[in-house]
Write a protein that holds these residues in place. Structure first.
Motif, PDB file in Angstrom:
ATOM      1  N   PHE A 114       0.620  -0.990   0.178  1.00 38.55           N
ATOM      2  CA  PHE A 114       0.141  -0.381  -0.223  1.00 38.55           C
ATOM      3  C   PHE A 114       0.946   1.648   0.454  1.00 38.55           C
ATOM      4  N   SER A 115       0.518   2.359  -0.839  1.00 35.39           N
ATOM      5  CA  SER A 115       0.733   3.060  -0.426  1.00 35.39           C
ATOM      6  C   SER A 115       0.557   4.796   0.649  1.00 35.39           C
ATOM      7  N   GLU A 127      -5.120   7.554   5.391  1.00 36.83           N
ATOM      8  CA  GLU A 127      -5.540   6.708   3.504  1.00 36.83           C
ATOM      9  C   GLU A 127      -4.299   5.878   3.142  1.00 36.83           C
ATOM     10  N   LYS A 128      -4.816   4.829   2.509  1.00 42.22           N
ATOM     11  CA  LYS A 128      -4.103   3.865   1.764  1.00 42.22           C
ATOM     12  C   LYS A 128      -4.479   3.672  -0.008  1.00 42.22           C
ATOM     13  N   GLU A 129      -3.843   3.137  -0.395  1.00 39.60           N
ATOM     14  CA  GLU A 129      -4.197   2.950  -1.684  1.00 39.60           C
ATOM     15  C   GLU A 129      -3.624   1.348  -2.294  1.00 39.60           C
ATOM     16  N   GLN A 130      -4.434   1.005  -2.595  1.00 40.05           N
ATOM     17  CA  GLN A 130      -3.917  -0.212  -3.036  1.00 40.05           C
ATOM     18  C   GLN A 130      -2.143  -0.990  -3.792  1.00 40.05           C
ATOM     19  N   LEU A 131      -1.509  -1.253  -3.971  1.00 40.52           N
ATOM     20  CA  LEU A 131      -0.582  -1.880  -4.582  1.00 40.52           C
ATOM     21  C   LEU A 131      -0.439  -2.336  -5.831  1.00 40.52           C
ATOM     22  N   TRP A 248     -16.522   7.611   3.061  1.00 44.32           N
ATOM     23  CA  TRP A 248     -15.339   6.921   4.067  1.00 44.32           C
ATOM     24  C   TRP A 248     -15.988   6.018   5.715  1.00 44.32           C
ATOM     25  N   TYR A 256     -11.413   3.602   4.811  1.00 39.06           N
ATOM     26  CA  TYR A 256     -12.127   2.865   3.583  1.00 39.06           C
ATOM     27  C   TYR A 256     -13.261   3.003   3.283  1.00 39.06           C
TER      28      TYR A 256
END
Length: 299
Positions: A114-115, A127-131, A248, A256
């Motif tokens: 994740f970032s 916040e997290k972005e799935q990589l 959210w 999420y």
């Protein structure tokens, strides 16, 4: 829909009458507590309905009276949202809150990339972005059809086959990466909705715990959101069965987007004996493998 609040605390048996009188003074009538014979503690566990006559502001004042008059400072709180039969029968969408009244429905992440970025400097929500694909030990799914991993729903191959057979629409699949023993591993897939719902109505109930820190200014941390409420006209042209919410949610640390499912999806789960029908957390049918769907409300 009605909102119920459960309290839980223990006091010396000699103080039970005074506690009951304090509740009665605020219009909340409770019965005698359970007595623990070993240490003569009275265990109070009242559940009462919040409405125009008993507001949460009154409850917060009640807590202050209990602290000031009896020295009670540790009170457990839990909200329940109780839906009518007609609300279940009319809802086009449902929030899936649980796939079993058991910790086994939650699996640990084993190394998904994740970032991460900070969403709120005050409460620290991120916040997290799935990589990468989700990484789990798929042997831990055993014979469960759907498990929860860090805000994401992971489906078994059997559930995916059923969804395709029943023509469930509005999602993509991403196969997870197995990290664990070879024996017992299985294929599993992240369900990724392809549509986002409109924003909820501003009539949605928002609560907080008076026994904890006040909600953060970001409007997320410390807020207990009631059921999703939508305007009829906002949902009338929806197609598909699986959606992200516009708002959210969070797990206390990370944000999420909640996943909502159609009435059709819920009926398929019940019809195929994956879960019994459950209507609320207090339903006697809510066992370790039963799915808890809450209806969205329409305005």
């Amino acid at each position: 829909m009605k909102v119920e609040l459960e309290n839980l605390f223990s006091i010396d048996e000699s103080n039970q009458d005074q506690v009951i009188k304090v509740y009665n003074r605020y219009g909340i009538f409770i019965g005698a507590p359970e007595i623990r014979k070993r240490n003569l503690k009275a265990s109070f566990n009242p559940i009462f309905t919040l409405n125009e006559e008993v507001t949460y502001e009154q409850v917060a004042a009640l807590y202050k009276s209990l602290e000031r008059e009896l020295g009670i400072v540790s009170i457990g709180e839990r909200f329940y949202f109780d839906f009518s039969d007609s609300e279940y029968e009319q809802a086009p969408l449902f929030t899936l809150n649980s796939t079993g009244n058991s910790p086994d429905m939650f699996l640990d992440d084993k190394g998904t990339l994740f970032s991460i970025s900070t969403h709120c400097q005050h409460c620290g929500l991120m916040e997290k972005e799935q990589l990468s694909p989700i990484v789990i030990d798929t042997t831990e799914m055993k014979d469960r059809h759907l498990v929860h991993v860090s805000g994401y729903w992971i489906a078994s191959q059997e559930l995916v086959a059923l969804m395709k057979q029943e023509n469930i629409q509005g999602y993509e699949l991403l196969e997870v990466i197995h990290q664990g023993p070879e024996k017992g591993k299985q294929k599993a897939f992240q369900i990724i909705p392809t549509q986002v719902l409109p924003e909820c109505s501003n009539e949605r109930v928002k609560l907080y715990f008076a026994t904890e820190q006040p909600p953060c200014r970001c409007g997320l941390s410390g807020v207990i959101n009631g059921p999703d409420i939508y305007k009829n006209e906002d949902l009338k042209d929806l197609t598909g069965d699986i959606f992200y919410s516009a708002e959210w949610s969070h797990d206390g640390r990370y944000l999420y987007r909640k996943t909502l499912f159609s009435r059709k999806f819920r009926e398929i789960i019940i019809r195929n004996n994956i879960s019994r029908e459950v209507r609320g957390e207090k339903d006697k049918n809510f066992g370790p493998r039963d799915w808890l769907f809450d209806p969205v409300l329409l305005k």
